[in-house]
Enzyme design. Structure first.
Site, short mmCIF file in Angstrom:
data_model
loop_
_atom_site.label_atom_id
_atom_site.label_comp_id
_atom_site.label_asym_id
_atom_site.label_seq_id
_atom_site.Cartn_x
_atom_site.Cartn_y
_atom_site.Cartn_z
N ASP A 27 -5.13 0.50 -4.49
CA ASP A 27 -4.53 -0.69 -4.59
C ASP A 27 -5.71 -1.82 -4.23
O ASP A 27 -6.60 -1.85 -5.26
CB ASP A 27 -3.45 -1.05 -3.53
CG ASP A 27 -2.57 -2.29 -3.58
OD1 ASP A 27 -2.32 -2.56 -4.90
OD2 ASP A 27 -2.42 -2.67 -2.58
N LYS B 49 -3.85 0.45 -9.51
CA LYS B 49 -3.21 -1.03 -9.66
C LYS B 49 -4.54 -1.55 -9.47
O LYS B 49 -4.76 -2.68 -8.65
CB LYS B 49 -2.55 -1.38 -8.58
CG LYS B 49 -0.86 -1.09 -8.69
CD LYS B 49 -0.06 -2.05 -7.58
CE LYS B 49 0.44 -1.32 -6.52
NZ LYS B 49 1.22 -1.99 -5.50
N VAL C 180 5.80 -0.13 -5.59
CA VAL C 180 6.39 1.10 -5.91
C VAL C 180 6.64 2.07 -4.78
O VAL C 180 5.89 1.89 -3.78
CB VAL C 180 5.48 1.61 -7.03
CG1 VAL C 180 5.70 0.96 -8.30
CG2 VAL C 180 4.23 2.04 -6.49
N ASP D 159 6.17 5.07 0.32
CA ASP D 159 7.05 4.66 1.32
C ASP D 159 7.25 3.10 1.19
O ASP D 159 6.29 2.36 1.01
CB ASP D 159 6.92 5.04 2.71
CG ASP D 159 5.68 4.45 3.12
OD1 ASP D 159 4.63 4.20 2.77
OD2 ASP D 159 5.86 3.86 4.28
N ARG E 217 10.11 8.24 0.51
CA ARG E 217 9.10 9.08 0.14
C ARG E 217 9.74 10.35 -0.75
O ARG E 217 9.08 11.00 -1.45
CB ARG E 217 8.24 9.58 1.27
CG ARG E 217 7.59 8.81 2.11
CD ARG E 217 6.46 9.27 3.03
NE ARG E 217 5.98 8.53 4.12
CZ ARG E 217 4.83 7.76 3.99
NH1 ARG E 217 4.25 7.58 2.58
NH2 ARG E 217 4.47 7.09 4.76
#
Ligand code: 5GP
Ligand code: MG
Length: 179
Positions: free
Chosen positions: A101, A129, A153, A159, A165
């Site tokens: 991320d 991402k 997401v 989670d 999860r």
């Protein structure tokens, strides 16, 4: 649980097919290298379990557990909750991650493991991402399952407040589920 999902981004079948493709690539890359495959807990566990079974070469499993803390300056510092147990010096090491991320966590893990002087160190992330990457992060993933848009997401190990999860697919959470 499922009623809080706005959209299924990646189905079970899509994930399965992509992991099979990555398995072919990783098996070729790590043939005769006896790699140590390090999973970053906890988000990676579902991907790890599926991915490792498609890597058809002798390898060792290990895990590391980290925690991120967003400071007020939002530099995001990371601490090691549990380090790897294997001696990785001189070994070929592959990091498995759930999602790349901002790059905070992976940059930290990469530097932390690099300091232990592995023979090689590569990164395989299920999700990427790139639009969220922090300026200054130059690290690249060597293997990417799926490049996804900038949405939060959950599922397949990922989670929200420790829930979701166990969803078998990757989905986008409805904004109202955040409150
Ligand atoms: P980083 O920002 O350091 O690249 O990622 C830090 C961690 O934030 C990831 O390992 C993952 O646990 C979490 N994270 C980042 N993006 C998402 C997302 O879209 N959904 C979920 N559930 N977790 C995420
Ligand atoms: Mg993670």
């Amino acid at each position: 649980m499922e009623r809080n999902i706005q959209e299924v981004l990646l189905t079970e079948a899509q994930i399965k097919d992509r992991i099979a493709e990555l398995g072919e690539i990783l098996s070729a890359e790590y043939r005769d290298k006896n790699p140590i495959i390090i999973g970053v807990m906890k988000g990676v566990v579902v991907f790890y379990a599926d991915m490792i079974r498609k890597i058809a070469v002798p390898c060792e499993m290990d895990f590391m557990w980290i925690s991120s803390y967003e400071g007020t300056d939002s530099t995001g510092s990371v601490i090691v909750k549990r380090d790897v147990s294997a001696e990785i010096k001189g070994r070929h090491v592959l990091i498995l991650e759930d999602i790349f991320d901002t790059g905070n966590s992976l940059s930290f893990v990469y530097d932390h493991l690099m300091a232990k002087e592995p023979a090689s160190l590569k990164i395989c992330t299920l999700l990427d991402k790139p639009s969220r990457r922090k300026p200054g992060v130059t690290l690249k993933a060597d293997y990417v399952g799926f490049t996804i848009p900038n949405a939060f997401v959950v599922g397949y190990g990922l989670d929200y407040n420790e829930y979701y999860r166990n969803l078998p697919y990757v989905g986008i959470l409805k904004p109202e589920a955040y409150t």
